[in-house]
Design a protein around this motif. Structure first.
Motif, PDB file in Angstrom:
ATOM      1  N   PHE A 160      -6.805  -7.073  -6.307  1.00 17.72           N
ATOM      2  CA  PHE A 160      -6.596  -8.512  -6.479  1.00 17.72           C
ATOM      3  C   PHE A 160      -7.798  -9.152  -7.166  1.00 17.72           C
ATOM      4  O   PHE A 160      -8.925  -9.042  -6.667  1.00 17.72           O
ATOM      5  CB  PHE A 160      -6.347  -9.174  -5.124  1.00 17.72           C
ATOM      6  CG  PHE A 160      -5.991 -10.626  -5.237  1.00 17.72           C
ATOM      7  CD1 PHE A 160      -4.719 -11.015  -5.643  1.00 17.72           C
ATOM      8  CD2 PHE A 160      -6.920 -11.614  -4.959  1.00 17.72           C
ATOM      9  CE1 PHE A 160      -4.386 -12.355  -5.766  1.00 17.72           C
ATOM     10  CE2 PHE A 160      -6.596 -12.961  -5.079  1.00 17.72           C
ATOM     11  CZ  PHE A 160      -5.330 -13.323  -5.478  1.00 17.72           C
ATOM     12  N   THR A 161      -7.574  -9.818  -8.290  1.00 13.57           N
ATOM     13  CA  THR A 161      -8.683 -10.447  -9.020  1.00 13.57           C
ATOM     14  C   THR A 161      -8.412 -11.926  -9.338  1.00 13.57           C
ATOM     15  O   THR A 161      -9.113 -12.524 -10.155  1.00 13.57           O
ATOM     16  CB  THR A 161      -8.987  -9.702 -10.334  1.00 13.57           C
ATOM     17  OG1 THR A 161      -7.799  -9.679 -11.121  1.00 13.57           O
ATOM     18  CG2 THR A 161      -9.445  -8.273 -10.066  1.00 13.57           C
ATOM     19  N   ASP A 162      -7.389 -12.513  -8.686  1.00 14.16           N
ATOM     20  CA  ASP A 162      -7.083 -13.928  -8.928  1.00 14.16           C
ATOM     21  C   ASP A 162      -7.688 -14.845  -7.870  1.00 14.16           C
ATOM     22  O   ASP A 162      -7.086 -15.851  -7.480  1.00 14.16           O
ATOM     23  CB  ASP A 162      -5.558 -14.124  -8.981  1.00 14.16           C
ATOM     24  CG  ASP A 162      -4.979 -13.725 -10.335  1.00 14.16           C
ATOM     25  OD1 ASP A 162      -5.742 -13.707 -11.329  1.00 14.16           O
ATOM     26  OD2 ASP A 162      -3.777 -13.435 -10.402  1.00 14.16           O
ATOM     27  N   GLN A 163      -8.887 -14.499  -7.426  1.00 13.76           N
ATOM     28  CA  GLN A 163      -9.553 -15.332  -6.427  1.00 13.76           C
ATOM     29  C   GLN A 163      -9.711 -16.778  -6.913  1.00 13.76           C
ATOM     30  O   GLN A 163      -9.635 -17.723  -6.115  1.00 13.76           O
ATOM     31  CB  GLN A 163     -10.935 -14.751  -6.080  1.00 13.76           C
ATOM     32  CG  GLN A 163     -10.914 -13.486  -5.245  1.00 13.76           C
ATOM     33  CD  GLN A 163     -10.766 -12.230  -6.087  1.00 13.76           C
ATOM     34  OE1 GLN A 163     -10.785 -12.287  -7.317  1.00 13.76           O
ATOM     35  NE2 GLN A 163     -10.608 -11.090  -5.439  1.00 13.76           N
ATOM     36  N   VAL A 178     -15.535 -15.701  -4.165  1.00 12.01           N
ATOM     37  CA  VAL A 178     -15.739 -14.256  -4.080  1.00 12.01           C
ATOM     38  C   VAL A 178     -14.607 -13.616  -3.281  1.00 12.01           C
ATOM     39  O   VAL A 178     -14.010 -14.245  -2.408  1.00 12.01           O
ATOM     40  CB  VAL A 178     -17.096 -13.907  -3.422  1.00 12.01           C
ATOM     41  CG1 VAL A 178     -18.247 -14.414  -4.270  1.00 12.01           C
ATOM     42  CG2 VAL A 178     -17.200 -14.456  -2.021  1.00 12.01           C
ATOM     43  N   GLY A 179     -14.348 -12.366  -3.611  1.00  8.32           N
ATOM     44  CA  GLY A 179     -13.369 -11.593  -2.851  1.00  8.32           C
ATOM     45  C   GLY A 179     -14.089 -10.738  -1.833  1.00  8.32           C
ATOM     46  O   GLY A 179     -15.041 -10.043  -2.178  1.00  8.32           O
ATOM     47  N   VAL A 180     -13.663 -10.822  -0.581  1.00  5.86           N
ATOM     48  CA  VAL A 180     -14.340 -10.060   0.464  1.00  5.86           C
ATOM     49  C   VAL A 180     -13.337  -9.138   1.147  1.00  5.86           C
ATOM     50  O   VAL A 180     -12.124  -9.298   1.028  1.00  5.86           O
ATOM     51  CB  VAL A 180     -15.019 -10.987   1.476  1.00  5.86           C
ATOM     52  CG1 VAL A 180     -16.118 -11.790   0.797  1.00  5.86           C
ATOM     53  CG2 VAL A 180     -14.020 -11.902   2.149  1.00  5.86           C
ATOM     54  N   SER A 181     -13.891  -8.175   1.880  1.00  2.75           N
ATOM     55  CA  SER A 181     -13.021  -7.159   2.469  1.00  2.75           C
ATOM     56  C   SER A 181     -12.276  -7.677   3.687  1.00  2.75           C
ATOM     57  O   SER A 181     -11.150  -7.242   3.963  1.00  2.75           O
ATOM     58  CB  SER A 181     -13.846  -5.925   2.835  1.00  2.75           C
ATOM     59  OG  SER A 181     -14.919  -6.279   3.669  1.00  2.75           O
ATOM     60  N   ALA A 182     -12.869  -8.597   4.419  1.00  2.00           N
ATOM     61  CA  ALA A 182     -12.236  -9.084   5.636  1.00  2.00           C
ATOM     62  C   ALA A 182     -12.913 -10.361   6.076  1.00  2.00           C
ATOM     63  O   ALA A 182     -14.108 -10.558   5.830  1.00  2.00           O
ATOM     64  CB  ALA A 182     -12.356  -8.051   6.757  1.00  2.00           C
ATOM     65  N   LEU A 183     -12.153 -11.217   6.752  1.00  2.00           N
ATOM     66  CA  LEU A 183     -12.710 -12.458   7.304  1.00  2.00           C
ATOM     67  C   LEU A 183     -12.404 -12.520   8.794  1.00  2.00           C
ATOM     68  O   LEU A 183     -11.517 -11.817   9.285  1.00  2.00           O
ATOM     69  CB  LEU A 183     -12.108 -13.666   6.565  1.00  2.00           C
ATOM     70  CG  LEU A 183     -12.568 -13.778   5.102  1.00  2.00           C
ATOM     71  CD1 LEU A 183     -11.735 -14.782   4.340  1.00  2.00           C
ATOM     72  CD2 LEU A 183     -14.046 -14.161   5.037  1.00  2.00           C
ATOM     73  N   PRO A 184     -13.139 -13.352   9.537  1.00  3.08           N
ATOM     74  CA  PRO A 184     -12.930 -13.418  10.982  1.00  3.08           C
ATOM     75  C   PRO A 184     -11.459 -13.666  11.336  1.00  3.08           C
ATOM     76  O   PRO A 184     -10.776 -14.456  10.684  1.00  3.08           O
ATOM     77  CB  PRO A 184     -13.814 -14.601  11.395  1.00  3.08           C
ATOM     78  CG  PRO A 184     -14.921 -14.597  10.396  1.00  3.08           C
ATOM     79  CD  PRO A 184     -14.269 -14.203   9.100  1.00  3.08           C
TER      80      PRO A 184
END
Lengths: 173, 173, 173
Positions: free
Chosen positions: C125-128, C154-160
């Motif tokens: 996924f690159t449409d952040q 930014v694209g991150v691997s996981a969020l809370p």
């Protein structure tokens, strides 16, 4: 990685032990950015730079030159450290160009305060700090002791447009 | 995870419902950091901390003790929440040590303003907030109500040197 | 993605070329947030918002409505761009609610200074930036030209809590 990107790496050369401190605009000119070039066009709501009090905050800048990303992909996969450093440098150039478009003269920068470097990273890549050194070294070249900054460097899964590196700055004017 | 890291977790103990507010330097001393110890050595261009106006911005701090990371790897893979909390605490200790080296006395901190906690996370790990609580709780212990901060917590794919956690602070003095 | 989330997208509608600038609180009311509703409850040490000098910093806000995440998961996996935009909007609503609880009236916001949008992203996924536009557009709707902001995405691997999006704001008052 294009030849243009490697050219920036070559132009910057190895770190000098006692660096001269040319005017920031002169450094940008040396790197091929004309003083009035605005690299990042303003958008409707999301703008390249905001001045607030004595601070200027930039948007996260991508390694775009002449309207195109100089590379795509992740560090540790298709790209190596030198590629990432060149990307980090172009991010900084775009950030400085945006700041200059707001304040008119980079000589008004009293201090580079904070730099965040996001590095799109493959699963096993842990040299994000080396990539970020590309950004830091250019700031030192451009601003001398005023370019000494606090920095956070993180590896992320992906960046917009598949960019390898994104950098944002906070400077004090 | 080393015994030293677990020692910090034990030393901090459970959250007290009505915590006393010792001087920040006393808390650091209690945790084994001497008041003049500078944990993070200054680098050439990228420095541990920058003061700008009434704010101090730290670089992203890693969970380094005595020159070594206390752990490496990702949460949800080789490390659990307690490991991550200990890492977050050491990041904060290093950040406070850096701030102290700039302002001389942590008692000059008027407010901890913003904390960003980056947690290197495996694909299925979503307890980043619990990890970040290790940072927040230590700030509460050290600063009392002045330690109440805004916080962003994100999971990232990798951090420099394979560190599990990175923390940066903005404080008002 | 719940119907409620899609409802926000529909309510906001397409970007107008020459948007009116209603009072921010009116926009929030239009979106179903009562002026005195505090979406994000204050915690012990980690608080939703900190005022420091002329700035207000928010914690990273999740897309929570009425105590529940409106979606979970990563963009490019189980969620698409429209889902992410709705999430980004709810993050901003929660951030504005937190700011309002601190300063009393969003009309006191002189400028939205900086927005960071973290997007939990699948590998491809690159449409952040499109996701982040959900946040930016709402800020433009609520604040007009004062809502024009610097932004890092930014694209991150996981969020809370497996949240798809997290947003934090810095505003000048």
């Amino acid at each position: 990685m294009s030849e243009r990107a490697n050219w920036v790496v070559r132009l910057l050369g190895p770190r000098r032990s006692s660096p001269a401190v040319p005017a920031p605009d002169a450094v940008l000119a040396e790197l091929g950015l004309s003083p009035r070039e605005v690299v990042v066009p303003p958008a409707a709501v999301h703008v390249p730079v905001v001045r607030a009090g004595a601070f200027v905050f930039t948007s996260g800048q991508l390694p775009i030159r002449a309207g195109e990303l100089i590379a795509t992909g992740r560090l540790g996969e298709t790209l190596g450290v030198a590629d990432g450093q060149a990307c980090a440098q172009w991010c900084v150039l775009n950030a400085l160009s945006a700041i200059r478009s707001e304040i008119g003269d980079l000589g008004q920068v009293k201090r580079v305060v904070k730099v965040v470097v996001y590095v799109a990273s493959g699963a096993l890549f842990t040299d994000q700090a080396l990539v970020a050194d590309g950004a830091s070294e250019l700031l030192g070249r451009a601003f001398g002791s005023a370019g000494r900054h606090a920095r956070s460097t993180v590896g992320v899964s992906a960046l917009p447009l598949d960019a390898p590196v994104e950098v944002d700055l906070v400077v004090e004017i």
